[in-house]
Design a protein around this motif. Structure first.
Motif, short mmCIF file in Angstrom:
data_model
loop_
_atom_site.label_atom_id
_atom_site.label_comp_id
_atom_site.label_asym_id
_atom_site.label_seq_id
_atom_site.Cartn_x
_atom_site.Cartn_y
_atom_site.Cartn_z
N UNK A 89 0.87 -1.18 0.06
CA UNK A 89 0.02 0.20 -0.01
C UNK A 89 0.92 1.36 -0.08
N UNK A 90 0.52 2.28 -0.95
CA UNK A 90 1.07 3.60 -0.70
C UNK A 90 1.21 4.29 0.74
N UNK A 132 -9.46 -3.81 -8.80
CA UNK A 132 -10.03 -4.12 -7.27
C UNK A 132 -9.55 -5.75 -7.02
N UNK A 133 -9.43 -6.02 -5.65
CA UNK A 133 -9.40 -7.49 -5.33
C UNK A 133 -10.31 -7.79 -4.21
N UNK A 134 -10.87 -8.79 -4.12
CA UNK A 134 -12.01 -9.41 -3.52
C UNK A 134 -11.73 -10.83 -2.78
N UNK A 136 -3.17 -2.65 -4.33
CA UNK A 136 -2.51 -3.89 -4.80
C UNK A 136 -3.57 -4.97 -5.13
N UNK A 137 -3.25 -5.69 -5.97
CA UNK A 137 -3.99 -6.93 -6.32
C UNK A 137 -2.97 -8.16 -6.61
N UNK A 138 -1.80 -7.91 -5.86
CA UNK A 138 -1.06 -9.12 -5.68
C UNK A 138 -0.77 -9.87 -4.51
N UNK A 139 0.19 -10.68 -4.12
CA UNK A 139 0.47 -11.33 -2.85
C UNK A 139 0.21 -10.54 -1.45
N UNK A 140 0.41 -9.34 -1.74
CA UNK A 140 0.38 -8.32 -0.63
C UNK A 140 -1.16 -7.99 -0.16
N UNK A 141 -2.03 -8.09 -1.29
CA UNK A 141 -3.51 -7.91 -1.14
C UNK A 141 -3.89 -9.11 -0.52
N UNK A 142 -3.64 -10.24 -0.90
CA UNK A 142 -4.14 -11.78 -0.20
C UNK A 142 -3.57 -11.73 1.19
#
Length: 787
Positions: free
Chosen positions: A646-647, A743-745, A763-769
């Motif tokens: 995240x920024x 978006x990431x859900x 983010x929609x990568x591993x950090x979002x998960x």
């Protein structure tokens, strides 16, 4: 015939003429026993050296040179006794018999006869016709019934629409397999029906398992075996070579011959064309009548209309194309198996028995004798271990008896299979001419068979000991089945070793395999596993029993209500009705008990029937915990554990957009009602944000249905949905990489609650998960803590 008295005396020039006009010799253009063919320009222009021999006749004498027109012999009157038959004016050349086919007077020709006639046939009709790719598939005297192609199409369409369904397999697969067997038998020679009947009954019984059992692994084993054995039931072989070739798809080489055979059916037995087209018209008229009158009956009676709807499954365009493709694959298979029953191809080797290299008695006795001694030594050690019991194993190996049994099982099983291969090779190479040779082969091979059966018994005892300690599983039941079948094979081999004949052995091996699978299906393995594990004292794994098929469900009737609620919780099957062609007896017997416990608990069940996957004994216990549904609860979530992705300044709580809803009766859709919900919001950089939501429903099924509805809606919006795990514990990840709305859900259910996190413009990568799993997990734990 004598010459007339007034015939002139022979002249000297007549005495010099060739003797080919003698009545005792055949004309040069006719074989013995055939009428002379007229001389034609085509025959005169053909080189005499290439004159074929259509029958096994004597060598043709040299052709008579034609005399010049002014020859004295032509001016003399013809002799009465040698008056030739006048040639027919403008006679057309006689068409030769085809190299093979029903129109040849001598029947089908061999390859040698065909080559003798190739030059003659080529000069008359052009390039020679080739022999069929494989003579064993060629049956020129067989003309198919025009209904064959129609039947093949009907069977293919029936199988494409009834064999496989999204809700499972059942009676449709059984009917399809039996139809693929019964139609070829009906089209084949009626005289061969009785010899084929035992094999056909076994294959039909294997196909029928799909209509009785719900266990997918049992249905797959029986159906796959039935598919492999169907060509052997239609065209039985006598030797191992032919049996192995037929078993492993050797019959596929007849595909081209099957289509050629079906093409000959365009003409009926009366020689007229159009028989197939008439059959097509019959099918079309029949279908039209059924549609018209069936539609009227359905409109007149709602009960009949419901039956029609069930018989005619709903088909979308994609499914229709898929099933038509499956029918296109099944049609050549149906046609080929029909032709297999008609042509009766033989894949057996032409080599006579005994026409192979054998070894001497000494070369056979040394390796087999040494191997028998090794088996005896091992069996002696095994007797010492079994008699000594667990104490002896602990002292010598430092293992429990169950661990010791498991350690050597696979090696002993491999030894049994390898011994069977050694016996087969040794029996093939064993000398059998002298009486002493035959007795040596009997003793050595028979001893090895008996010792191998003792090894199999040792392996089975090891597996029995292991199952007594840890319970039965599908793999262990399958192992018992294979071991019993191996013991039967060794018993059959012992009989062959005594008789030194194995003509019946290939059929016996396949029949024993089919009977072993039928016995496995008859035992009902999933139900037997459940019954055995519930009745024996060992660590009970209810979660494993819950994964068994519907065949095992009736065995759970004696469990407590709490255990049944936990094990039989299957909301994905609650409102799903199986297609009629997917019906099977095992599923039908389980339905009554399943419907009584659809509102049970979600999660994994331990030995006491409790739910331990989500950390609380009762997921619905927080229904009255109104204190949880307050925005102050969001302050208990530790968002500082989320790092990276995240920024700046990272995640920051946003109380202004957090919200709650308690004791609401708002209906989300026709099947779902939310009791309460709580949303915790966070700012994620300059433009992004993240929300974590918990929704409480009136039942587990309602939460699960709403989750599925959300997943479907997100897919419609362009999200890419990934599923982790299986229902009902599945967790869904929906990602949108659209630059305008990235978006990431992350969403899943836990009992009667549904949790979801949303990261927008972040983010929609591993950090979002990582962030989603962390915060939803904290919110879920807080919910149960308030309980």
């Amino acid at each position: 015939m004598s010459e007339p008295a007034d015939s002139p005396a022979p002249r000297p020039e007549d005495a010099q003429a060739p003797q080919d006009e003698s009545p005792s010799e055949p004309p040069r253009n006719a074989a013995p026993g055939e009428p002379p063919r007229p001389e034609t320009p085509m025959e005169d222009s053909r080189p005499e050296a290439s004159e074929p021999v259509l029958a096994q006749a004597a060598p043709t004498p040299p052709a008579k040179p034609q005399a010049p027109e002014d020859s004295p012999a032509e001016s003399e009157p013809a002799l009465p006794q040698a008056a030739p038959t006048p040639p027919t004016p403008q006679a057309a050349p006689q068409q030769p018999a085809l190299p093979y086919g029903p129109q040849h007077p001598a029947g089908p020709l061999t390859a040698v006869q065909y080559q003798r006639q190739a030059g003659y046939y080529q000069q008359l009709t052009g390039p020679p016709r080739m022999l069929p790719p494989n003579p064993r598939w060629h049956r020129p005297e067989s003309v198919p019934n025009p209904a064959v192609v129609v039947l093949a199409v009907a069977v293919a369409l029936f199988g494409a629409w009834t064999a496989f369904h999204s809700t499972g397999v059942g009676i449709g697969l059984s009917l399809t397999g039996i139809a693929f067997l019964a139609v070829p038998l009906a089209m084949g020679d009626r005289e061969d029906l009785v010899p084929r009947l035992p094999g056909a009954i076994l294959v039909a019984a294997l196909w029928s398992v799909a209509a009785i059992r719900d266990a997918g692994w049992v249905v797959f084993l029986c159906s796959a075996t039935a598919f492999l054995l169907t060509p052997l039931a239609l065209a039985p072989q006598r030797r191992f070579s032919g049996t192995a070739l037929t078993l492993f798809m050797g019959w596929l080489e007849g595909l081209a011959a099957a289509f050629g055979w079906a093409k000959r059916g365009r003409r009926g037995k009366d020689g007229r064309t159009g028989a197939n087209m008439r059959n097509v018209w019959v099918v079309l008229v029949t279908a039209l009548l059924l549609i018209v009158f069936g539609g009227l009956f359905a409109a007149a009676d709602s009960t009949f209309a419901d039956l029609v709807v069930r018989l005619l499954p709903e088909v979308n365009p994609a499914e229709f194309i898929l099933r038509m493709f499956l029918a296109a694959v099944l049609f050549p298979l149906a046609l080929l198996w029909i032709y297999t029953a008609v042509a009766k191809p033989s894949f057996d080797s032409d080599r006579a028995e005994g026409e192979h290299r054998t070894v001497s008695r000494f070369e056979l006795a040394v390796p087999l004798g040494a191997l028998n001694l090794l088996f005896v030594a091992f069996i002696a050690v095994q007797l010492r271990v079994f008699l000594g019991g667990e104490e002896y194993v602990m002292e010598t190996a430092g293992l429990t008896f169950a661990e010791y049994a498991r350690q050597g099982f696979w090696q002993l099983s491999f030894v049994s299979g390898l011994a069977l291969a050694v016996i087969a090779v040794a029996a093939w190479l064993a000398p059998k001419r002298a009486k002493a040779d035959r007795w040596a082969a009997r003793i050595l091979l028979g001893t090895l068979c008996v010792l191998s059966m003792v090894v199999i018994a040792s392996a089975m005892y090891r597996m029995y000991t292991y199952a007594e300690t840890y319970g039965l599983t599908r793999m262990r039941v399958w192992i018992f089945t294979v071991e019993i079948w191996l013991a039967v094979l060794f018993a059959l081999v012992i009989v062959c070793c005594w008789k030194l004949r194995a003509a019946w052995l290939p059929r016996a091996v396949l029949a024993s395999a089919a009977l072993a699978l039928l016995g496995l299906a008859g035992v009902n393995p999933d139900a037997y596993i459940a019954r055995y594990n519930l009745a024996h004292e060992h660590a009970l794994d209810l979660d494993y029993l819950d994964d068994l098929s519907d065949d095992a469900v009736p065995e759970f009737a004696d469990l407590t209500e709490e255990q049944l609620d936990c094990m039989l919780y299957r909301p994905w099957d609650a409102d799903e009705e199986r297609d009629l062609m997917a019906w099977n007896l095992g599923h039908q017997r389980a339905q009554e008990l399943l419907k009584e416990h659809q509102n049970g608990s979600a999660g994994y069940c331990d030995g006491d029937g409790r739910v331990d996957d989500y950390g609380a004994p009762d997921p619905g216990a927080a229904t009255e915990a109104s204190a949880f549904f307050d925005t102050e609860t969001c302050s208990s979530i530790d968002h500082t554990t989320v790092e990276g992705g995240f920024d700046e300044p990272g995640l920051q709580p946003d109380p202004n957009t957090s919200g709650t809803w308690l004791e609401s009766d708002a209906t989300v859709d026709t099947a779902t009602t939310i009791d309460a919900w709580l949303t915790c919001s966070y700012e994620a950089g300059p433009d992004g944000y993240m929300t974590v939501t918990l929704q409480q429903y009136d039942s587990d099924i309602a939460a699960y249905h709403d989750l599925n509805a959300k997943v479907t809606a997100y897919e419609a919006e362009g999200f890419t949905v990934d599923v982790q795990g299986s229902a009902p514990e599945a967790r869904y990840i929906s990602v949108s990489d659209d630059p305008d709305y990235q978006a990431y859900r992350y969403h899943y259910t836990a009992g009667n609650i549904r949790l979801e996190s949303l990261i927008a413009h972040g983010p929609i990568d591993q950090s979002a998960a990582t962030a989603s799993v962390d915060l939803t997990g904290q919110l879920e734990n807080l919910y149960y803590a308030f309980a």
